[in-house]
Design a protein around this motif. Structure first.
Motif, PDB file in Angstrom:
ATOM      1  N   ALA A 121      -9.705  -1.642   8.660  1.00 18.71           N
ATOM      2  CA  ALA A 121     -10.358  -3.228   8.421  1.00 18.71           C
ATOM      3  C   ALA A 121      -9.740  -4.226   8.446  1.00 18.71           C
ATOM      4  O   ALA A 121     -10.556  -5.429   8.990  1.00 18.71           O
ATOM      5  CB  ALA A 121     -10.590  -3.028   6.620  1.00 18.71           C
ATOM      6  N   VAL A 122      -8.238  -4.878   7.900  1.00  9.94           N
ATOM      7  CA  VAL A 122      -7.099  -6.345   7.433  1.00  9.94           C
ATOM      8  C   VAL A 122      -7.291  -6.371   9.218  1.00  9.94           C
ATOM      9  O   VAL A 122      -7.470  -7.046   9.838  1.00  9.94           O
ATOM     10  CB  VAL A 122      -6.370  -5.535   7.114  1.00  9.94           C
ATOM     11  CG1 VAL A 122      -5.028  -6.779   7.188  1.00  9.94           C
ATOM     12  CG2 VAL A 122      -6.473  -5.430   5.581  1.00  9.94           C
ATOM     13  N   TRP A 178      -6.855   6.249   2.573  1.00 12.93           N
ATOM     14  CA  TRP A 178      -7.575   4.970   2.633  1.00 12.93           C
ATOM     15  C   TRP A 178      -6.852   3.981   3.009  1.00 12.93           C
ATOM     16  O   TRP A 178      -7.213   3.177   3.037  1.00 12.93           O
ATOM     17  CB  TRP A 178      -7.649   5.122   0.663  1.00 12.93           C
ATOM     18  CG  TRP A 178      -6.364   4.808  -0.081  1.00 12.93           C
ATOM     19  CD1 TRP A 178      -5.233   5.997  -0.374  1.00 12.93           C
ATOM     20  CD2 TRP A 178      -6.042   3.626  -0.368  1.00 12.93           C
ATOM     21  NE1 TRP A 178      -4.854   5.141  -0.841  1.00 12.93           N
ATOM     22  CE2 TRP A 178      -5.074   4.431  -1.160  1.00 12.93           C
ATOM     23  CE3 TRP A 178      -6.134   2.653   0.216  1.00 12.93           C
ATOM     24  CZ2 TRP A 178      -4.064   3.073  -1.574  1.00 12.93           C
ATOM     25  CZ3 TRP A 178      -5.303   1.489  -0.431  1.00 12.93           C
ATOM     26  CH2 TRP A 178      -4.093   1.665  -0.981  1.00 12.93           C
ATOM     27  N   ALA A 179      -4.998   4.137   3.011  1.00 14.23           N
ATOM     28  CA  ALA A 179      -4.749   2.878   3.388  1.00 14.23           C
ATOM     29  C   ALA A 179      -4.966   2.779   4.747  1.00 14.23           C
ATOM     30  O   ALA A 179      -4.799   1.923   4.961  1.00 14.23           O
ATOM     31  CB  ALA A 179      -3.279   3.617   2.712  1.00 14.23           C
ATOM     32  N   TRP A 219      -7.600   3.649   6.499  1.00 13.73           N
ATOM     33  CA  TRP A 219      -8.963   3.284   6.758  1.00 13.73           C
ATOM     34  C   TRP A 219      -8.415   1.277   6.294  1.00 13.73           C
ATOM     35  O   TRP A 219      -9.488   0.612   6.745  1.00 13.73           O
ATOM     36  CB  TRP A 219      -9.502   3.658   5.917  1.00 13.73           C
ATOM     37  CG  TRP A 219     -10.244   4.840   7.195  1.00 13.73           C
ATOM     38  CD1 TRP A 219     -10.621   5.649   6.328  1.00 13.73           C
ATOM     39  CD2 TRP A 219     -11.156   5.110   8.415  1.00 13.73           C
ATOM     40  NE1 TRP A 219     -10.499   6.725   7.771  1.00 13.73           N
ATOM     41  CE2 TRP A 219     -10.792   6.544   8.053  1.00 13.73           C
ATOM     42  CE3 TRP A 219     -11.264   4.358   9.097  1.00 13.73           C
ATOM     43  CZ2 TRP A 219     -11.477   6.995   9.177  1.00 13.73           C
ATOM     44  CZ3 TRP A 219     -12.079   4.325  10.565  1.00 13.73           C
ATOM     45  CH2 TRP A 219     -12.357   5.734  10.504  1.00 13.73           C
ATOM     46  N   SER A 220      -7.647   0.988   5.160  1.00 11.59           N
ATOM     47  CA  SER A 220      -7.623   0.044   4.431  1.00 11.59           C
ATOM     48  C   SER A 220      -7.287  -1.309   5.567  1.00 11.59           C
ATOM     49  O   SER A 220      -7.434  -1.799   6.013  1.00 11.59           O
ATOM     50  CB  SER A 220      -7.338  -0.359   3.376  1.00 11.59           C
ATOM     51  OG  SER A 220      -6.045   0.304   3.579  1.00 11.59           O
ATOM     52  N   ALA A 249       0.877  -1.267   0.161  1.00 14.29           N
ATOM     53  CA  ALA A 249       0.100   0.424   0.152  1.00 14.29           C
ATOM     54  C   ALA A 249       0.867   1.292  -0.147  1.00 14.29           C
ATOM     55  O   ALA A 249       0.510   2.496  -0.354  1.00 14.29           O
ATOM     56  CB  ALA A 249      -0.771  -0.403   1.640  1.00 14.29           C
TER      57      ALA A 249
END
Length: 396
Positions: free
Chosen positions: A383-384, A376-377, A379-380, A365
């Motif tokens: 999520a992971v 955005w990275a 938040w990703s 990322a």
């Protein structure tokens, strides 16, 4: 038993207070004293201080409780550091993104990958040779970090401002104190004490009535915060703080972080006995978050200043130190005294695999965005981490 829950959350708050008010300003003062670059400070000083809780937990797990909670804590902390800490940094950055030095980021990512491979190789039965290899790698990493500036060139970052030069980051707003002339470039030791003492005393007393821990911290940790109340400093040449004062502030902050993390560990033991939650699971989740909370606060504070090197190096450098020193050091002593160490809890090996997956995802990322961390990275990454918690819960 239920009182442990609010106590655990209060310990998280105390850790945040120690990092914001004492640890980060102390590290900045040490860096100014010795001329240490940000990435070296993040990968060594900040990481070492914030890893005190993991070290204490691992020592207790290996030598006192004889459980894998310490090892689970270190593995869980590594996943928390890579995903949550690295993910939170761009969210609080001034422009919603952080510029990461390519060479230093790849250095820390490479050593993180090596630590994961060697940890997988060493578990579940750790003999003296394997423990020695892990511990020896801590020396290799320290040498590489110390030589990084000579090998890769000096690190330059946009929006680089030392915490010693930006008291606004400590919550000081010139609109709140309009009658005082803020002096962002003035450190604490150059303040005209005669002007600041009455206001400082009054605010300290009010704060102590509300938060008794603040008074205890003020009594036990030397304060190195810059211009704590934003008063204009005198124009005389500021005397540098003594090395003794710097070291006392650093290790006192580390002691506070370790003590509060130990309370979290005690709480996890009560939760294990009261509700039957497995110790390995608690180590990978609750205790891992508790002991990594100082790392999160330290990275968020520096990322808020746009200092990507120290924020990211703290997260990745902490993982390297966790495996090569915090885990390997006590393991080496245990194996030397008692023979091979057998790690219990099969879910720890699964979490080591998660360490590799999360590191690969993070590196991809960051590289995709041209070695920048964007929201955005972040938040990703969160999520992971949520997916990892679900997986760990199902296994438990």
């Amino acid at each position: 038993n239920y009182l442990w829950w609010p106590l655990i959350f209060y310990m998280f708050y105390v850790m945040s207070m120690v990092c914001d008010d004492y640890l980060v300003p102390t590290v900045d003062a040490i860096c100014a004293h010795f001329g240490i670059p940000d990435d070296v400070a993040g990968a060594t000083l900040v990481a070492f201080a914030c890893n005190g809780p993991e070290l204490l937990t691992n020592v207790c797990g290996i030598f006192v409780t004889k459980t894998s909670v310490g090892m689970g804590t270190i593995v869980g902390s590594a996943i928390f550091n890579v995903l949550v800490i690295t993910g939170a940094c761009p969210m609080v950055a001034p422009r919603g993104e952080l510029h990461v030095n390519r060479a230093y980021f790849l250095r820390d990512a490479l050593f993180s990958a090596v630590s994961i491979v060697l940890l997988w190789w060493a578990l579940p039965v750790v003999d003296l040779f394997r423990a020695s290899v892990l511990l020896g790698m801590s020396v290799v990493y320290a040498v590489v970090v110390a030589k990084s500036e000579a090998w890769f060139g000096s690190e330059t970052e946009q929006q680089h401002t030392s915490m010693l030069e930006k008291p606004m980051l400590l919550g000081l707003d010139p609109e709140v104190y309009p009658k005082y002339d803020l002096a962002p470039s003035a450190p604490l030791w150059s303040i005209d004490i005669a002007k600041v003492a009455p206001l400082r005393l009054a605010l300290t007393l009010i704060d102590s009535l509300i938060k008794p821990t603040s008074l205890m911290l003020a009594w036990t940790v030397p304060e190195l915060r810059p211009a704590a109340f934003g008063i204009k400093a005198s124009h005389s040449e500021p005397p540098a703080p003594s090395l003794t004062r710097l070291l006392v502030a650093f290790f006192a902050s580390m002691a506070w972080l370790s003590g509060t993390a130990y309370v979290v560990c005690l709480g996890s033991d009560v939760i294990n006995r009261r509700w039957g939650v497995p110790q390995a699971f608690l180590g990978l989740t609750l205790v891992a978050v508790g002991t990594s909370w100082p790392n999160l606060m330290a990275s968020v504070i520096t990322a808020r200043d746009g200092r990507g090197a120290i924020a990211v190096s703290n997260a990745l450098g902490s993982n390297v130190q966790n495996v090569f020193f915090v885990l390997a050091g006590p393991l080496w002593v245990s194996v030397l005294l008692n023979g091979s160490y057998v790690a219990d809890g099969s879910d720890i090996l699964t979490s080591v695999l998660w360490m590799g997956i999360t590191l690969a995802f993070t590196v991809a990322a960051v590289a995709y965005e041209g070695f920048r961390l964007k929201c955005w990275a972040g938040w990703s990454f969160m999520a992971v981490y949520a997916a990892y918690l679900v997986q760990a819960t199902v296994l438990a």
